[in-house]
Scaffold this active site. Structure first.
Site, PDB file in Angstrom:
ATOM      1  N   SER A   1     -28.663  21.142 -10.340  1.00 25.19           N
ATOM      2  CA  SER A   1     -27.460  21.805 -10.831  1.00 25.19           C
ATOM      3  C   SER A   1     -27.679  22.319 -12.252  1.00 25.19           C
ATOM      4  CB  SER A   1     -26.282  20.833 -10.815  1.00 25.19           C
ATOM      5  OG  SER A   1     -25.189  21.448 -11.459  1.00 25.19           O
TER       6      SER A   1
ATOM      7  N   HIS B   1     -28.457  25.152  -7.843  1.00 25.05           N
ATOM      8  CA  HIS B   1     -27.020  24.953  -7.632  1.00 25.05           C
ATOM      9  C   HIS B   1     -26.283  25.486  -8.864  1.00 25.05           C
ATOM     10  CE1 HIS B   1     -23.521  23.038  -5.769  1.00 25.05           C
ATOM     11  NE2 HIS B   1     -23.173  22.645  -6.979  1.00 25.05           N
TER      12      HIS B   1
ATOM     13  N   ASP C   1     -22.680  26.048 -10.607  1.00 24.96           N
ATOM     14  CA  ASP C   1     -21.294  25.578 -10.613  1.00 24.96           C
ATOM     15  C   ASP C   1     -20.407  26.510 -11.423  1.00 24.96           C
ATOM     16  OD1 ASP C   1     -21.330  23.023  -9.183  1.00 24.96           O
ATOM     17  OD2 ASP C   1     -22.651  22.345 -10.792  1.00 24.96           O
TER      18      ASP C   1
ATOM     19  N   MET D   1     -16.667  27.193 -12.709  1.00 21.80           N
ATOM     20  CA  MET D   1     -15.375  26.513 -12.902  1.00 21.80           C
ATOM     21  C   MET D   1     -14.449  27.401 -13.720  1.00 21.80           C
ATOM     22  SD  MET D   1     -16.830  22.829 -14.075  1.00 21.80           S
ATOM     23  CE  MET D   1     -18.100  21.969 -13.167  1.00 21.80           C
TER      24      MET D   1
ATOM     25  N   HIS E   1     -21.402  27.307  -6.114  1.00 19.63           N
ATOM     26  CA  HIS E   1     -20.271  26.412  -5.818  1.00 19.63           C
ATOM     27  C   HIS E   1     -19.081  26.877  -6.645  1.00 19.63           C
ATOM     28  CE1 HIS E   1     -18.720  21.955  -6.215  1.00 19.63           C
ATOM     29  NE2 HIS E   1     -17.878  22.724  -5.556  1.00 19.63           N
TER      30      HIS E   1
ATOM     31  N   MET F   1     -15.624  26.553  -7.972  1.00 12.09           N
ATOM     32  CA  MET F   1     -14.490  25.671  -8.235  1.00 12.09           C
ATOM     33  C   MET F   1     -13.423  26.515  -8.927  1.00 12.09           C
ATOM     34  SD  MET F   1     -16.759  22.407  -9.353  1.00 12.09           S
ATOM     35  CE  MET F   1     -18.203  23.430  -9.535  1.00 12.09           C
TER      36      MET F   1
ATOM     37  N   MET G   1     -17.928  16.570  -1.855  1.00 14.88           N
ATOM     38  CA  MET G   1     -17.918  16.164  -3.272  1.00 14.88           C
ATOM     39  C   MET G   1     -17.924  14.642  -3.354  1.00 14.88           C
ATOM     40  SD  MET G   1     -18.070  18.769  -5.274  1.00 14.88           S
ATOM     41  CE  MET G   1     -18.075  17.691  -6.711  1.00 14.88           C
TER      42      MET G   1
ATOM     43  N   GLY H   1     -15.568  19.119 -11.592  1.00  5.29           N
ATOM     44  CA  GLY H   1     -15.195  19.545 -12.940  1.00  5.29           C
ATOM     45  C   GLY H   1     -16.215  19.166 -13.991  1.00  5.29           C
TER      46      GLY H   1
ATOM     47  N   GLY I   1     -22.592  15.299  -6.809  1.00  4.92           N
ATOM     48  CA  GLY I   1     -21.927  14.465  -7.816  1.00  4.92           C
ATOM     49  C   GLY I   1     -22.485  13.052  -7.845  1.00  4.92           C
ATOM     50  N   GLY I   2     -23.120  12.690  -8.954  1.00  2.00           N
ATOM     51  CA  GLY I   2     -23.660  11.337  -9.089  1.00  2.00           C
ATOM     52  C   GLY I   2     -24.823  11.053  -8.154  1.00  2.00           C
TER      53      GLY I   2
HETATM   54  C1  DX5 Z   1     -19.331  18.779 -10.536  1.00  2.00           C
HETATM   55  C2  DX5 Z   1     -20.349  19.795 -10.070  1.00  2.00           C
HETATM   56  C3  DX5 Z   1     -21.700  19.219  -9.856  1.00  2.00           C
HETATM   57  C4  DX5 Z   1     -22.340  18.635 -11.088  1.00  2.00           C
HETATM   58  C5  DX5 Z   1     -23.204  17.489 -10.638  1.00  2.00           C
HETATM   59  O1  DX5 Z   1     -18.079  19.333 -10.502  1.00  2.00           O
HETATM   60  O2  DX5 Z   1     -19.950  20.376  -8.856  1.00  2.00           O
HETATM   61  O3  DX5 Z   1     -22.570  20.147  -9.223  1.00  2.00           O
HETATM   62  O4  DX5 Z   1     -23.115  19.556 -11.803  1.00  2.00           O
HETATM   63  O5  DX5 Z   1     -23.689  16.831 -11.744  1.00  2.00           O
HETATM   64  P1  DX5 Z   1     -24.274  15.359 -11.679  1.00  2.00           P
HETATM   65  O6  DX5 Z   1     -25.440  15.385 -10.710  1.00  2.00           O
HETATM   66  O7  DX5 Z   1     -24.695  15.095 -13.081  1.00  2.00           O
HETATM   67  O8  DX5 Z   1     -23.188  14.436 -11.188  1.00  2.00           O
HETATM   68 ZN    ZN Z   2     -21.427  21.632  -7.682  1.00  2.00          ZN
END
Ligand code: DX5
Ligand code: ZN
Length: 223
Positions: A8, A33, A35, A37, A66, A68, A137, A142, A176-177
């Site tokens: 990401s 990836h 993101d 937002m 992605h 958001m 997710m 976010g 995420g995580g």
């Molecule tokens: C969160 C994003 C993720 C984020 C993941 O809203 O969609 O793609 O970048 O980051 P990590 O891997 O650090 O949880």
């Molecule tokens: Zn994402």
């Protein structure tokens, strides 16, 4: 099928974006990836077209975008033009999801739907056959660097079972995580694509973390 690793870019060093994009180019990662937002759908603003175009300029691998954002329909063509290979919209942001998916395909991209942690997988039953990917997710969207929500594993198992019936080719992405510490459990629960931000860009040797994630062996899949 060998699983997909999607670093990401949100966790990259934006002041050294070209360097970080090239690190991913020369790694075993499969996708970028990206993101996006809007500060409305999620309580954070990341970046828009100029940054995405800067990533695209150097990236040699597909961009997995992605969104958001609210009203993603109004930007689908722009994201396709900016170089998206996969466009994922949130279930919670789309009133006419089927139409949105048609628009993503008409723009020449693969189509994904993302589910927030509270949104049941069962709601996808009547759209699943039309999708290329579902993104589960595993944190509230976010922010990067959050803690993985364990119930994600149940959602992945349920989605995998639905996909076997309705769309065996479906890519199941988790975001995420995620990192080397939970990858095996996620693969065994049915995920096939893995987004990782901090676990990769926060590491001393990001290329090595990507290689570890790509080469992980599991008892079930025998890869
Ligand atoms: C969160 C994003 C993720 C984020 C993941 O809203 O969609 O793609 O970048 O980051 P990590 O891997 O650090 O949880
Ligand atoms: Zn994402």
């Amino acid at each position: 099928m060998k699983h997909i690793i999607a670093p990401s870019v949100l966790a990259a060093d934006f002041a050294n974006l070209q360097r970080d994009v090239e690190m991913v180019n020369f790694s075993l990662a499969d996708w970028f990836h990206v993101d996006v937002m809007d500060g409305v759908f999620v309580p954070n603003i990341s970046f828009g077209f100029p940054v995405m175009e800067a990533i695209k300029k150097y990236a040699t691998k597909p961009l997995d975008v992605h969104l958001m954002i609210v009203n993603p329909d109004q930007y689908i063509e722009r994201f396709a033009e900016a170089g998206a290979a996969v466009i994922t919209v949130h279930y919670e942001a789309c009133t006419h999801l089927h139409r949105t998916i048609q628009a993503i395909h008409a723009a020449g991209c693969k189509a994904g739907v993302a589910l927030n942690p509270h949104t049941p997988v069962a709601l996808l039953k009547d759209i699943l056959a039309d999708l290329d990917m579902v993104l589960i997710m595993s944190v509230n969207p976010g922010f990067g660097g959050q803690k993985f929500i364990p119930n994600t594993l149940n959602k992945l198992r349920e989605l995998k079972a639905m996909a076997l019936q309705l769309n065996p080719e479906l890519i199941i992405e988790v975001d995420g995580g995620v990192g080397p510490h939970n990858l095996e459990a996620l693969i065994e629960a049915g995920a096939t694509a893995f987004v990782a931000g901090n676990a990769i860009f926060g590491a001393e040797n990001p290329t090595e973390v990507i290689a570890d994630m790509k080469n992980i062996k599991t008892g079930l899949l025998k890869i």
